[in-house]
Motif scaffolding. Structure first.
Motif, PDB file in Angstrom:
ATOM      1  N   PRO A  16      -2.035  -4.606  -9.011  1.00 25.61           N
ATOM      2  CA  PRO A  16      -2.159  -5.995  -8.544  1.00 25.61           C
ATOM      3  C   PRO A  16      -2.388  -6.935  -9.721  1.00 25.61           C
ATOM      4  O   PRO A  16      -3.124  -6.598 -10.653  1.00 25.61           O
ATOM      5  CB  PRO A  16      -3.387  -5.951  -7.625  1.00 25.61           C
ATOM      6  CG  PRO A  16      -4.112  -4.692  -7.980  1.00 25.61           C
ATOM      7  CD  PRO A  16      -3.091  -3.734  -8.483  1.00 25.61           C
ATOM      8  N   HIS A  17      -1.728  -8.084  -9.698  1.00 24.02           N
ATOM      9  CA  HIS A  17      -1.894  -9.055 -10.794  1.00 24.02           C
ATOM     10  C   HIS A  17      -2.252 -10.426 -10.236  1.00 24.02           C
ATOM     11  O   HIS A  17      -2.322 -10.618  -9.013  1.00 24.02           O
ATOM     12  CB  HIS A  17      -0.643  -9.103 -11.682  1.00 24.02           C
ATOM     13  CG  HIS A  17       0.621  -9.364 -10.935  1.00 24.02           C
ATOM     14  ND1 HIS A  17       0.926 -10.586 -10.373  1.00 24.02           N
ATOM     15  CD2 HIS A  17       1.681  -8.548 -10.658  1.00 24.02           C
ATOM     16  CE1 HIS A  17       2.111 -10.529  -9.787  1.00 24.02           C
ATOM     17  NE2 HIS A  17       2.592  -9.297  -9.936  1.00 24.02           N
ATOM     18  N   VAL A  18      -2.459 -11.368 -11.119  1.00 29.07           N
ATOM     19  CA  VAL A  18      -2.970 -12.673 -10.700  1.00 29.07           C
ATOM     20  C   VAL A  18      -1.937 -13.450  -9.875  1.00 29.07           C
ATOM     21  O   VAL A  18      -2.301 -14.284  -9.042  1.00 29.07           O
ATOM     22  CB  VAL A  18      -3.488 -13.459 -11.936  1.00 29.07           C
ATOM     23  CG1 VAL A  18      -2.360 -14.087 -12.721  1.00 29.07           C
ATOM     24  CG2 VAL A  18      -4.492 -14.510 -11.537  1.00 29.07           C
ATOM     25  N   GLY A  19      -0.665 -13.137 -10.060  1.00 27.98           N
ATOM     26  CA  GLY A  19       0.369 -13.743  -9.210  1.00 27.98           C
ATOM     27  C   GLY A  19       0.224 -13.302  -7.762  1.00 27.98           C
ATOM     28  O   GLY A  19       0.406 -14.092  -6.831  1.00 27.98           O
ATOM     29  N   ALA A  44      -1.158   1.587  -2.578  1.00 20.95           N
ATOM     30  CA  ALA A  44      -2.588   1.851  -2.351  1.00 20.95           C
ATOM     31  C   ALA A  44      -3.453   0.971  -3.242  1.00 20.95           C
ATOM     32  O   ALA A  44      -4.454   0.396  -2.793  1.00 20.95           O
ATOM     33  CB  ALA A  44      -2.894   3.331  -2.600  1.00 20.95           C
ATOM     34  N   ARG A  45      -3.065   0.817  -4.505  1.00  8.88           N
ATOM     35  CA  ARG A  45      -3.848  -0.008  -5.441  1.00  8.88           C
ATOM     36  C   ARG A  45      -3.778  -1.488  -5.057  1.00  8.88           C
ATOM     37  O   ARG A  45      -4.791  -2.199  -5.087  1.00  8.88           O
ATOM     38  CB  ARG A  45      -3.350   0.184  -6.883  1.00  8.88           C
ATOM     39  CG  ARG A  45      -3.574   1.587  -7.432  1.00  8.88           C
ATOM     40  CD  ARG A  45      -3.354   1.673  -8.932  1.00  8.88           C
ATOM     41  NE  ARG A  45      -2.015   1.311  -9.359  1.00  8.88           N
ATOM     42  CZ  ARG A  45      -0.951   2.111  -9.311  1.00  8.88           C
ATOM     43  NH1 ARG A  45      -1.069   3.346  -8.815  1.00  8.88           N
ATOM     44  NH2 ARG A  45       0.240   1.708  -9.757  1.00  8.88           N
ATOM     45  N   GLN A  46      -2.580  -1.946  -4.713  1.00 12.26           N
ATOM     46  CA  GLN A  46      -2.425  -3.352  -4.329  1.00 12.26           C
ATOM     47  C   GLN A  46      -3.180  -3.654  -3.029  1.00 12.26           C
ATOM     48  O   GLN A  46      -3.868  -4.673  -2.916  1.00 12.26           O
ATOM     49  CB  GLN A  46      -0.947  -3.703  -4.177  1.00 12.26           C
ATOM     50  CG  GLN A  46      -0.190  -3.732  -5.505  1.00 12.26           C
ATOM     51  CD  GLN A  46       1.271  -4.130  -5.342  1.00 12.26           C
ATOM     52  OE1 GLN A  46       1.657  -4.737  -4.359  1.00 12.26           O
ATOM     53  NE2 GLN A  46       2.092  -3.777  -6.323  1.00 12.26           N
ATOM     54  N   LYS A  47      -3.065  -2.743  -2.071  1.00 11.07           N
ATOM     55  CA  LYS A  47      -3.716  -2.954  -0.765  1.00 11.07           C
ATOM     56  C   LYS A  47      -5.238  -3.059  -0.936  1.00 11.07           C
ATOM     57  O   LYS A  47      -5.883  -3.927  -0.341  1.00 11.07           O
ATOM     58  CB  LYS A  47      -3.362  -1.804   0.178  1.00 11.07           C
ATOM     59  CG  LYS A  47      -3.807  -2.036   1.610  1.00 11.07           C
ATOM     60  CD  LYS A  47      -3.565  -0.811   2.505  1.00 11.07           C
ATOM     61  CE  LYS A  47      -2.125  -0.616   2.864  1.00 11.07           C
ATOM     62  NZ  LYS A  47      -1.946   0.418   3.912  1.00 11.07           N
ATOM     63  N   ALA A  48      -5.821  -2.175  -1.749  1.00 18.26           N
ATOM     64  CA  ALA A  48      -7.274  -2.192  -1.981  1.00 18.26           C
ATOM     65  C   ALA A  48      -7.700  -3.529  -2.594  1.00 18.26           C
ATOM     66  O   ALA A  48      -8.734  -4.098  -2.220  1.00 18.26           O
ATOM     67  CB  ALA A  48      -7.672  -1.039  -2.899  1.00 18.26           C
ATOM     68  N   ALA A  49      -6.883  -4.049  -3.509  1.00 17.18           N
ATOM     69  CA  ALA A  49      -7.202  -5.335  -4.142  1.00 17.18           C
ATOM     70  C   ALA A  49      -7.139  -6.464  -3.120  1.00 17.18           C
ATOM     71  O   ALA A  49      -8.025  -7.323  -3.064  1.00 17.18           O
ATOM     72  CB  ALA A  49      -6.234  -5.608  -5.290  1.00 17.18           C
ATOM     73  N   PHE A  50      -6.087  -6.481  -2.288  1.00 21.73           N
ATOM     74  CA  PHE A  50      -5.931  -7.559  -1.305  1.00 21.73           C
ATOM     75  C   PHE A  50      -7.121  -7.574  -0.338  1.00 21.73           C
ATOM     76  O   PHE A  50      -7.618  -8.634   0.043  1.00 21.73           O
ATOM     77  CB  PHE A  50      -4.625  -7.402  -0.520  1.00 21.73           C
ATOM     78  CG  PHE A  50      -3.363  -7.397  -1.371  1.00 21.73           C
ATOM     79  CD1 PHE A  50      -3.388  -7.837  -2.694  1.00 21.73           C
ATOM     80  CD2 PHE A  50      -2.157  -6.946  -0.851  1.00 21.73           C
ATOM     81  CE1 PHE A  50      -2.239  -7.816  -3.481  1.00 21.73           C
ATOM     82  CE2 PHE A  50      -0.998  -6.934  -1.617  1.00 21.73           C
ATOM     83  CZ  PHE A  50      -1.042  -7.373  -2.945  1.00 21.73           C
ATOM     84  N   GLN A  51      -7.601  -6.376   0.032  1.00 22.70           N
ATOM     85  CA  GLN A  51      -8.762  -6.297   0.922  1.00 22.70           C
ATOM     86  C   GLN A  51     -10.018  -6.818   0.224  1.00 22.70           C
ATOM     87  O   GLN A  51     -10.824  -7.521   0.836  1.00 22.70           O
ATOM     88  CB  GLN A  51      -8.974  -4.849   1.377  1.00 22.70           C
ATOM     89  CG  GLN A  51      -7.922  -4.374   2.364  1.00 22.70           C
ATOM     90  CD  GLN A  51      -8.047  -2.890   2.662  1.00 22.70           C
ATOM     91  OE1 GLN A  51      -7.482  -2.051   1.973  1.00 22.70           O
ATOM     92  NE2 GLN A  51      -8.802  -2.538   3.685  1.00 22.70           N
ATOM     93  N   ARG A  52     -10.162  -6.491  -1.065  1.00 25.49           N
ATOM     94  CA  ARG A  52     -11.340  -6.958  -1.813  1.00 25.49           C
ATOM     95  C   ARG A  52     -11.350  -8.474  -1.931  1.00 25.49           C
ATOM     96  O   ARG A  52     -12.404  -9.103  -1.960  1.00 25.49           O
ATOM     97  CB  ARG A  52     -11.339  -6.312  -3.209  1.00 25.49           C
ATOM     98  CG  ARG A  52     -12.501  -6.760  -4.103  1.00 25.49           C
ATOM     99  CD  ARG A  52     -13.855  -6.377  -3.516  1.00 25.49           C
ATOM    100  NE  ARG A  52     -14.977  -6.918  -4.277  1.00 25.49           N
ATOM    101  CZ  ARG A  52     -15.553  -8.084  -4.041  1.00 25.49           C
ATOM    102  NH1 ARG A  52     -15.116  -8.869  -3.067  1.00 25.49           N
ATOM    103  NH2 ARG A  52     -16.579  -8.482  -4.762  1.00 25.49           N
ATOM    104  N   TRP A  53     -10.161  -9.078  -1.978  1.00 29.42           N
ATOM    105  CA  TRP A  53     -10.074 -10.549  -2.065  1.00 29.42           C
ATOM    106  C   TRP A  53     -10.391 -11.226  -0.731  1.00 29.42           C
ATOM    107  O   TRP A  53     -10.430 -12.441  -0.654  1.00 29.42           O
ATOM    108  CB  TRP A  53      -8.679 -10.985  -2.531  1.00 29.42           C
ATOM    109  CG  TRP A  53      -8.258 -10.394  -3.840  1.00 29.42           C
ATOM    110  CD1 TRP A  53      -9.072  -9.855  -4.803  1.00 29.42           C
ATOM    111  CD2 TRP A  53      -6.918 -10.250  -4.342  1.00 29.42           C
ATOM    112  NE1 TRP A  53      -8.336  -9.386  -5.865  1.00 29.42           N
ATOM    113  CE2 TRP A  53      -7.002  -9.617  -5.604  1.00 29.42           C
ATOM    114  CE3 TRP A  53      -5.665 -10.600  -3.846  1.00 29.42           C
ATOM    115  CZ2 TRP A  53      -5.879  -9.327  -6.380  1.00 29.42           C
ATOM    116  CZ3 TRP A  53      -4.538 -10.306  -4.612  1.00 29.42           C
ATOM    117  CH2 TRP A  53      -4.650  -9.682  -5.868  1.00 29.42           C
ATOM    118  N   GLY A  54     -10.594 -10.404   0.313  1.00 28.15           N
ATOM    119  CA  GLY A  54     -10.939 -10.968   1.622  1.00 28.15           C
ATOM    120  C   GLY A  54      -9.733 -11.348   2.456  1.00 28.15           C
ATOM    121  O   GLY A  54      -9.850 -12.163   3.377  1.00 28.15           O
TER     122      GLY A  54
END
Length: 983
Positions: free
Chosen positions: A105-108, A174-184
């Motif tokens: 996951p990146h800032v974009g 899996a990595r992107q999904k975990a990040a999106f969840q952490r961002w709320g």
């Protein structure tokens, strides 16, 4: 109170404010300013100072732990499912453009996902049922290349390649999904869509089949963008243009061997050569014609240093030094034939063409139908041969001849052709040309145009329908619409076949002997059903007899299954993702999304492929609105790159930075940015976001602290019984909520933040909070005045908290846990949007408070830098509307405790129709006017007022510190009454 004022303040007439009160005063909102504090320990316990367990600051690990705790306690994971199950009149569908499953996951991603989530959470709070299914784009070459790494494809079967690519994509997801969840980000993360799912692939094939049956998909041999570095055909959307590409451009001569009949007798036409200019000399061996513009002016010219004669467009002669001989019109060139410069005995015709321009070159265009799109159009019109001299690896093949065979066309092959032109005396001039040239967006290597047998979509026949559909689509920003239309215009056909293994197979079979393609609604429907049940791996796993069963062959009027081989091409990933409306939206009643929200790179990508496929199948766009946002860039405005070292990692922003900012800071950064242009991120932007949240937290803590022990369900005061300034604040809160709602609806979270900060700074901190602190801290706990104030503070707290919730969901839920007036287990996001009431907007109310504010401004400007509490104020207004309004705030001629005295923050206020005769000669005088404007201008009255300011003779009360006591050692009457009741 006069009858007129009673009518204004309690009647039903509408009013229009003539001015907004900005107020001045202490900006402090937490704690107690010196003038309102209790200096005397004797009375300290009787002063009601703010108390709350809501922490002023959360930093470091405490902040991170608290955000995760909030997500857990407040049910972030279940919120999407909860709102899908509730009854709702209106729906809101934001269709998720699938990010590519090829990396971390990146800032974009953060910019895009948070922007979408802000809108989804807002719509959910408003009571709409939100439809938002996150998806991933899972196929394609970058994933295939990364998955295989150093292995390459050598020796691996398609199924082995696909297995490795799938595993790689699943890891990235899996990595992107975990990040999106952490961002709320609110979604049901167990119900996402993936372009490699069998059900998705089946829906995609249904779109393919419908387009094929309408004759929009066809197979042809024609030029395509070919990437030697990837070994596959590319679509326009897979190119990026390098503006700094350097080519060896040449001026080459094509001797005229048969003069055009109309000018054959013209004197001076003997030994003339046609002069062409090209940036791609390697294509000259494939030349089949030279094109001219029929209505342009041409000239026969001679070199200044010898007798060589050339044919050149008159407009272009200035670019090379020539002597003019005579002019002629382009249409006269018809029928001319030239000698090919490098191939002996080959002759090529002069042909008219509309694509010839005078911007560069000579106005005569070397035409190689195999290696140019416009060149191919000329070949189709004039039946010229389309001979491909370039192999898939970008080298010349045997058709180019032994001198060129096996040479790379972009490097040594190009050099060799130039040297051949020199040997033939066909090279007039060579120069370096810096120009824009297409590159493969994945490998960053130049592409070539070469003919290949591929599958195409005829976008030419779809364009007009697509443009018509776009007219009905709302585009934000509107300026992006022209880019969408330009991109559509540039695309005459769309190459949808790729020579790879990791993708959705094109469901076509080829006859072993004739090579004829077998594809129809029966074959495609059968394959789609197999994909739905087994996934597209079955294309390679199953025997041909299962892929082509007897009943399908019978309906197709074809021979036996053994007569056919399965095709080896896969579909372009833009077709994969472009068909997402069919897989994800078709279940919805309207089957169109309210909005698609993506970056500006999707103007030529997903926005367009979605539009073309939907228009082709359903004659309508798949979206009602488009939101096009910019890219995230460094604080210097540069594109982020690992080599430059300016990449901002969202995981480091949240968890690992010094400081760790948490998710809400990242969300605030997105919200605050002007997303319609490129968005800068870096230490200063993030630090600024953190500071802004900290100031907001301070305000919310002040509100919570002053609501200690207050239950709005039991102790709220009816607006009609409130102080006028309290009623006025409810009116301002309603205005605020309308502005915020409008801004969210326009995808303008930046405006939400600006409106929020202006409301807090101007209306709350500088104005209302500074005025009410005495009433809050020093009035009796259960007095009407204090409860009136608390009722408004609770409404403000509730309104502000809800207004920031889409942007700062973690902090909003944290505030809600401490806020009064609701059950403990209730969460903010399950309790709706800002509850403002039109009852709050009362006629005459604005004029009363804003008239007082005008007088207050005059008062405060008369005592610059001094404390208003030390002064008595006399206000003189001639009888009329303004006097009646001020009388509604102070019915008696003089008072230290009236609403007018509170608004002025003075020791005492005297209200009269004229100045007293015994006025202190040292008094500071000032004058002003206030325009009352009621009923849309039906009632207009400009009233004059005068003020006189004198130092008060009263002593400072040791409890409330207002100058309202008779002597320094005794309490003022108000405080005396409260303290005596307490004892």
């Amino acid at each position: 109170m006069s009858a007129m004022c009673g009518l204004l303040l309690h009647g039903a007439r509408s009013c229009t404010s003539s001015r907004r009160c900005h107020g001045t005063g202490s900006g402090e909102v937490n704690g107690q300013p010196a003038e309102n504090g209790s200096g005397n320990a004797l009375y300290r316990d009787s002063v009601l100072l703010p108390k709350t367990e809501f922490p002023m600051k959360l930093t470091g690990q405490k902040l991170l732990d608290r955000e995760l705790q909030i997500q857990q306690e407040c049910g972030f994971a279940d919120l999407y499912s909860w709102q899908r199950e509730r009854k709702a009149k209106n729906k809101f569908c934001l269709h998720d453009g699938p990010p590519y499953a090829n990396g971390d996951p990146h800032v974009g991603h953060a910019l895009n996902k948070i922007l979408k989530d802000i809108r989804n959470r807002f719509e959910m709070l408003r009571g709409r049922q939100v439809h938002y299914i996150p998806g991933w784009d899972c196929h394609g070459l970058p994933i295939e290349l990364k998955a295989l790494g150093d292995l390459g494809t050598s020796g691996l079967s398609p199924l082995q390649i696909r297995q490795k690519a799938r595993e790689f994509a699943e890891g990235a997801i899996a990595r992107q999904k975990a990040a999106f969840q952490r961002w709320g980000v609110m979604a049901d993360w167990d119900q996402c869509y993936y372009t490699f799912d069998g059900t998705y692939e089946a829906a995609q094939l249904k779109v393919f089949q419908e387009m094929h049956s309408k004759g929009l998909i066809y197979q042809d041999y024609k030029p395509v963008f070919w990437s030697p570095s990837s070994g596959t055909a590319l679509a326009e959307a897979e190119l990026e243009y390098n503006p700094e590409h350097v080519s060896r451009a040449v001026y080459a001569t094509f001797p005229l061997v048969t003069l055009p009949p109309k000018i054959a007798s013209q004197e001076g036409m003997e030994s003339v050569s046609v002069l062409v200019w090209t940036t791609q000399p390697w294509t000259i061996p494939a030349n089949q014609a030279v094109c001219y513009m029929p209505n342009a002016q041409y000239s026969v010219v001679k070199r200044a240093d010898n007798s060589e004669k050339f044919l050149v467009a008159t407009e272009r002669t200035a670019s090379i030094l020539f002597l003019h001989l005579f002019p002629l019109l382009g249409s006269l060139l018809e029928g001319g034939i030239c000698k090919h410069p490098t191939i002996p005995d080959k002759q090529v015709p002069l042909l008219p063409a509309n694509h010839v321009t005078m911007v560069k070159g000579t106005g005569l265009v070397h035409t190689a139908p195999a290696h140019g799109m416009e060149d191919y159009s000329v070949a189709s019109q004039f039946k010229l041969p389309v001979e491909c001299m370039v192999d898939e690896d970008g080298t010349f093949n045997e058709l180019a001849g032994p001198e060129l065979q096996k040479l790379s066309v972009m490097t040594e092959g190009n050099d060799k052709v130039i040297s051949m032109l020199k040997q033939c005396n066909a090279l007039l001039k060579e120069e370096q040309c810096v120009h824009s040239y297409p590159y493969d967006w994945r490998t960053k290597q130049p592409v070539v145009i070469r003919p290949s047998k591929q599958w195409f979509i005829n976008t030419e026949s779809l364009k007009d329908k697509a443009k018509e559909a776009l007219q009905k689509v709302r585009v934000l920003p509107e300026s992006a619409r022209s880019s969408l239309l330009t991109m559509l215009d540039r695309r005459t056909y769309w190459c949808i076949s790729r020579q790879r293994s990791w993708g959705v197979p094109i469901p076509v079979f080829y006859h072993k002997e004739s090579g004829e393609a077998l594809i129809n609604k029966y074959t495609v429907s059968h394959i789609a059903q197999l994909f739905k049940e087994k996934g597209s791996d079955c294309w390679w796993e199953l025997p041909i007899e299962t892929l082509l069963p007897p009943e399908v062959l019978k309906k197709s009027k074809a021979g036996a299954a053994s007569d056919y081989v399965r095709g080896e091409d896969v579909l372009d990933i833009w077709f994969d993702s472009g068909a997402s409306w069919a897989a994800v939206l078709e279940a919805e009643s309207d089957s169109r999304a309210d909005v698609y929200v993506e970056g500006k790179d999707q103007i030529g990508g997903w926005f367009q492929s979605s539009l073309l496929t939907s228009v082709a199948v359903r004659n309508k766009a798949p979206y009602k609105s488009l939101v096009v946002h910019g890219f995230a860039v460094s604080e210097k405005g540069e594109k982020m790159s690992k080599s430059v070292g300016n990449v901002v990692d969202p995981d480091v922003v949240i968890n690992g930075g010094k400081p760790a900012y948490g998710a809400d800071v990242l969300r605030w950064w997105v919200a605050e940015s002007n997303v319609f242009s490129d968005v800068q991120i870096g230490p200063s932007a993030l630090s600024s976001a953190r500071d802004s949240i900290s100031k907001l937290r301070n305000t919310l803590k002040f509100l919570l602290g002053n609501l200690q022990g207050f239950d709005p369900r039991l102790q709220a005061v009816d607006p009609k019984q409130m102080h006028y300034i309290d009623q006025y604040m409810l009116h301002l809160l309603r205005e605020y909520s309308i502005k915020v709602t409008d801004a969210y609806s326009e995808f303008d979270a930046g405006r939400v933040i600006r409106v929020l900060q202006a409301f807090i700074t101007r209306e709350l901190s500088s104005f209302y909070f500074s005025i009410i602190k005495d009433r809050l801290y020093c009035d009796a706990e259960d007095s009407l005045g204090r409860r009136s104030c608390q009722t408004v503070l609770e409404e403000i707290l509730d309104g502000v908290t809800r207004s920031i919730a889409p942007i700062l969901p973690h902090m909003a839920e944290e505030v809600y846990l401490h806020a009064p007036g609701h059950d403990k287990e209730e969460t903010l996001f399950k309790s709706g949007w800002i509850k403002s009431s039109s009852v709050w907007r009362r006629p005459g109310l604005e004029e009363a408070v804003e008239g007082a504010c005008a007088i207050r401004d005059s008062f405060l400007s008369s005592i610059p830098g001094k404390n208003a509490a030390r002064y008595d104020l006399t206000v003189a207004i001639e009888p009329g509307l303004l006097f009646e309004l001020m009388e509604s705030l102070q019915e008696e001629p003089t008072s230290t405790t009236s609403q007018l005295a509170e608004l002025m923050m003075a020791a005492r206020v005297n209200l009269a129709t004229k100045m007293p005769r015994d006025l202190d000669p040292e008094a500071l005088l000032n004058h002003g006017t206030f325009l009352i404007n009621l009923e849309g201008g039906v009632i207009r009255e400009e009233s004059a007022y005068s003020i006189a300011v004198t130092p008060t003779s009263a002593a400072r009360c040791p409890r409330c510190r207002r100058y309202t006591a008779n002597s320094a050692d005794c309490l003022c009457p108000r405080c005396q009454s409260i303290v005596s009741q307490a004892h």
